[in-house]
Design a protein around this motif. Structure first.
Motif, PDB file in Angstrom:
ATOM      1  N   ASP A  47     -53.539  62.663 -39.793  1.00 47.90           N
ATOM      2  CA  ASP A  47     -52.918  63.925 -39.376  1.00 47.90           C
ATOM      3  C   ASP A  47     -52.990  64.143 -37.865  1.00 47.90           C
ATOM      4  O   ASP A  47     -52.203  64.917 -37.308  1.00 47.90           O
ATOM      5  N   VAL A  48     -53.925  63.486 -37.204  1.00 47.54           N
ATOM      6  CA  VAL A  48     -54.086  63.641 -35.753  1.00 47.54           C
ATOM      7  C   VAL A  48     -53.043  62.825 -34.993  1.00 47.54           C
ATOM      8  O   VAL A  48     -52.499  63.270 -33.975  1.00 47.54           O
ATOM      9  N   LEU A  49     -52.740  61.635 -35.504  1.00 48.98           N
ATOM     10  CA  LEU A  49     -51.885  60.688 -34.783  1.00 48.98           C
ATOM     11  C   LEU A  49     -50.531  61.267 -34.390  1.00 48.98           C
ATOM     12  O   LEU A  49     -50.146  61.191 -33.213  1.00 48.98           O
ATOM     13  N   PRO A  50     -49.767  61.852 -35.326  1.00 52.89           N
ATOM     14  CA  PRO A  50     -48.457  62.386 -34.914  1.00 52.89           C
ATOM     15  C   PRO A  50     -48.553  63.576 -33.972  1.00 52.89           C
ATOM     16  O   PRO A  50     -47.643  63.811 -33.170  1.00 52.89           O
ATOM     17  N   LEU A  51     -49.652  64.331 -34.039  1.00 57.26           N
ATOM     18  CA  LEU A  51     -49.827  65.467 -33.140  1.00 57.26           C
ATOM     19  C   LEU A  51     -50.080  64.990 -31.709  1.00 57.26           C
ATOM     20  O   LEU A  51     -49.480  65.488 -30.760  1.00 57.26           O
ATOM     21  N   VAL A  52     -50.972  64.028 -31.553  1.00 59.68           N
ATOM     22  CA  VAL A  52     -51.196  63.457 -30.220  1.00 59.68           C
ATOM     23  C   VAL A  52     -49.945  62.705 -29.775  1.00 59.68           C
ATOM     24  O   VAL A  52     -49.580  62.713 -28.590  1.00 59.68           O
ATOM     25  N   GLY A  53     -49.257  62.077 -30.744  1.00 61.99           N
ATOM     26  CA  GLY A  53     -48.041  61.338 -30.433  1.00 61.99           C
ATOM     27  C   GLY A  53     -46.879  62.199 -29.997  1.00 61.99           C
ATOM     28  O   GLY A  53     -45.878  61.687 -29.487  1.00 61.99           O
ATOM     29  N   SER A  54     -46.991  63.505 -30.165  1.00 60.77           N
ATOM     30  CA  SER A  54     -45.914  64.386 -29.692  1.00 60.77           C
ATOM     31  C   SER A  54     -45.843  64.417 -28.176  1.00 60.77           C
ATOM     32  O   SER A  54     -44.809  64.801 -27.611  1.00 60.77           O
ATOM     33  N   ARG A  55     -46.925  64.009 -27.489  1.00 63.46           N
ATOM     34  CA  ARG A  55     -46.938  64.030 -26.020  1.00 63.46           C
ATOM     35  C   ARG A  55     -47.330  62.702 -25.391  1.00 63.46           C
ATOM     36  O   ARG A  55     -47.037  62.470 -24.208  1.00 63.46           O
ATOM     37  N   ALA A 263     -55.644  68.297 -24.563  1.00 68.92           N
ATOM     38  CA  ALA A 263     -56.108  69.027 -23.380  1.00 68.92           C
ATOM     39  C   ALA A 263     -56.927  68.132 -22.470  1.00 68.92           C
ATOM     40  O   ALA A 263     -56.777  68.156 -21.239  1.00 68.92           O
ATOM     41  N   TRP A 264     -57.810  67.331 -23.067  1.00 67.88           N
ATOM     42  CA  TRP A 264     -58.675  66.473 -22.261  1.00 67.88           C
ATOM     43  C   TRP A 264     -57.873  65.379 -21.560  1.00 67.88           C
ATOM     44  O   TRP A 264     -58.066  65.104 -20.368  1.00 67.88           O
ATOM     45  N   VAL A 265     -56.962  64.755 -22.280  1.00 70.53           N
ATOM     46  CA  VAL A 265     -56.117  63.722 -21.681  1.00 70.53           C
ATOM     47  C   VAL A 265     -55.262  64.328 -20.572  1.00 70.53           C
ATOM     48  O   VAL A 265     -55.124  63.750 -19.483  1.00 70.53           O
ATOM     49  N   GLY A 266     -54.689  65.505 -20.834  1.00 71.49           N
ATOM     50  CA  GLY A 266     -53.864  66.150 -19.819  1.00 71.49           C
ATOM     51  C   GLY A 266     -54.644  66.503 -18.572  1.00 71.49           C
ATOM     52  O   GLY A 266     -54.185  66.254 -17.450  1.00 71.49           O
ATOM     53  N   ASP A 267     -55.843  67.070 -18.758  1.00 71.44           N
ATOM     54  CA  ASP A 267     -56.678  67.420 -17.609  1.00 71.44           C
ATOM     55  C   ASP A 267     -57.089  66.175 -16.831  1.00 71.44           C
ATOM     56  O   ASP A 267     -57.109  66.179 -15.595  1.00 71.44           O
ATOM     57  N   SER A 268     -57.415  65.114 -17.544  1.00 74.55           N
ATOM     58  CA  SER A 268     -57.853  63.880 -16.887  1.00 74.55           C
ATOM     59  C   SER A 268     -56.713  63.243 -16.111  1.00 74.55           C
ATOM     60  O   SER A 268     -56.905  62.732 -15.001  1.00 74.55           O
ATOM     61  N   SER A 269     -55.504  63.284 -16.685  1.00 72.62           N
ATOM     62  CA  SER A 269     -54.348  62.727 -15.986  1.00 72.62           C
ATOM     63  C   SER A 269     -54.043  63.526 -14.724  1.00 72.62           C
ATOM     64  O   SER A 269     -53.720  62.962 -13.671  1.00 72.62           O
ATOM     65  N   SER A 270     -54.164  64.866 -14.815  1.00 67.50           N
ATOM     66  CA  SER A 270     -53.927  65.710 -13.641  1.00 67.50           C
ATOM     67  C   SER A 270     -54.962  65.448 -12.561  1.00 67.50           C
ATOM     68  O   SER A 270     -54.642  65.359 -11.372  1.00 67.50           O
ATOM     69  N   ALA A 271     -56.232  65.314 -12.990  1.00 65.21           N
ATOM     70  CA  ALA A 271     -57.296  65.047 -12.022  1.00 65.21           C
ATOM     71  C   ALA A 271     -57.070  63.718 -11.318  1.00 65.21           C
ATOM     72  O   ALA A 271     -57.263  63.598 -10.107  1.00 65.21           O
ATOM     73  N   GLN A 272     -56.630  62.696 -12.088  1.00 67.06           N
ATOM     74  CA  GLN A 272     -56.370  61.396 -11.488  1.00 67.06           C
ATOM     75  C   GLN A 272     -55.180  61.471 -10.544  1.00 67.06           C
ATOM     76  O   GLN A 272     -55.178  60.855  -9.476  1.00 67.06           O
ATOM     77  N   GLY A 273     -54.177  62.265 -10.913  1.00 67.00           N
ATOM     78  CA  GLY A 273     -53.018  62.429 -10.042  1.00 67.00           C
ATOM     79  C   GLY A 273     -53.390  63.049  -8.709  1.00 67.00           C
ATOM     80  O   GLY A 273     -52.916  62.611  -7.646  1.00 67.00           O
ATOM     81  N   HIS A 274     -54.248  64.075  -8.736  1.00 69.58           N
ATOM     82  CA  HIS A 274     -54.714  64.698  -7.489  1.00 69.58           C
ATOM     83  C   HIS A 274     -55.516  63.700  -6.662  1.00 69.58           C
ATOM     84  O   HIS A 274     -55.391  63.643  -5.437  1.00 69.58           O
ATOM     85  N   PHE A 275     -56.351  62.889  -7.351  1.00 69.69           N
ATOM     86  CA  PHE A 275     -57.159  61.895  -6.641  1.00 69.69           C
ATOM     87  C   PHE A 275     -56.263  60.871  -5.963  1.00 69.69           C
ATOM     88  O   PHE A 275     -56.471  60.518  -4.796  1.00 69.69           O
ATOM     89  N   ASP A 276     -55.263  60.401  -6.696  1.00 73.48           N
ATOM     90  CA  ASP A 276     -54.346  59.394  -6.113  1.00 73.48           C
ATOM     91  C   ASP A 276     -53.567  59.972  -4.944  1.00 73.48           C
ATOM     92  O   ASP A 276     -53.358  59.303  -3.934  1.00 73.48           O
TER      93      ASP A 276
END
Length: 284
Positions: A47-55, A263-276
């Motif tokens: 049940d988690v896979l398609p929900l995470v797969g939406s993004r 939320a965690w993946v999104g926050d981590s991607s944003s943090a990495q984007g700011h770092f880059d």
């Protein structure tokens, strides 16, 4: 492609040094690799896979030795499980990926993150045991978790059900049935995942983890809840307790679990984007 189509699960196999590895994926974009507890399979994230797969490109693999993945001879170890993960991400061409592990899958994720370091964009440890001397020595242990002796009258099937029944609420029988199916697939080695965990030397691996890390646990999972404070102390990571659930949190609170991952993946991607961006500005 519509969101529904994007999140439709797709099954596949990749070659490895051990034989074929099975995985199921949904969605596109940044890859998020989900590792299940033993003796489960990818269906723990049904049940988690398609929900995470939406993004994102959500990928749930069958750990080496479980589900439809190759079942090599010789003792299971956390290190060999991690070898299988490494072979899968290489075969899929995942240069960088987010990593989620639940229970035994979390311990495997620790080893994978320690090995692959900057390839792991973020790390989410769900109900992951902190394997220290006390854990390896059996202090606070609970004996055999899933072991049953096969009997001619089939009564071991009911025993297998009863061994995990207390972790599920009435109405969650479908999830418990999936556990029984997975356990029966590896009945002759059903306990080895837990045994491999108790042999793992975790502490020397933790300093090698470079990924931004979150440790979460369901409130009724008393086996793993004490580990949150230990991971916070060892990694300096954030921790979070889910609203409810037990050992099978990805199946019991799939929407909350998926929201936490997203939320965690999104926050981590944003943090990495700011770092880059900052790094580019410094060298521009």
């Amino acid at each position: 492609m519509t969101p529904t189509e994007t999140a439709t699960p797709r099954k596949g196999y990749v070659p490895s040094r051990f034989g074929q590895l099975h995985y199921v994926e949904a969605g596109d974009g940044e890859p998020v690799l989900l590792l299940h507890q033993t003796p489960r399979s990818w269906t723990e994230y049904l049940d988690v896979l398609p929900l995470v797969g939406s993004r994102y490109r959500a990928i749930a693999m069958d750990t080496l030795g479980y589900g439809a993945s190759a079942k090599p001879e010789g003792p299971h170890t956390v290190e060999r499980f991690a070898d299988g993960v490494g072979d899968l991400v290489d075969a899929l061409g995942l240069d960088r990926f987010h990593l989620v592990g639940h229970h035994t899958g979390g311990v495997i994720a620790v080893e994978v993150a320690a090995r692959h370091q900057n390839r792991v964009a973020s790390l989410l440890l769900s109900a992951t045991a902190f394997v220290d001397d006390a854990k390896r020595g059996g202090v606070g242990g609970h004996g055999r978790v899933d072991h049953v002796e096969p009997r001619p009258d089939g009564s071991h099937l009911r025993e297998l059900w009863d061994r995990r029944r207390g972790f599920y609420q009435p109405g969650e029988e479908a999830a418990l049935t999936r556990y029984v199916i997975d356990a029966l697939t590896v009945l002759d080695r059903v306990e080895e995942g837990h045994e491999s965990l108790r042999r793992y030397a975790m502490e020397p691996r933790l300093p090698h983890i470079t990924a931004r890390t979150l440790a979460v646990c369901a409130p009724d999972d008393h086996f793993s809840l004490p580990s949150l404070a230990k991971f916070a102390a060892a990694l300096g990571c954030e921790t979070r307790v889910l609203s409810h659930g037990h050992v099978a949190a990805p199946e019991q609170v799939p929407e909350e679990f998926a929201r936490t991952v997203l939320a965690w993946v999104g926050d981590s991607s944003s943090a990495q984007g700011h770092f880059d961006a900052d790094a580019h500005a410094e060298h521009g």
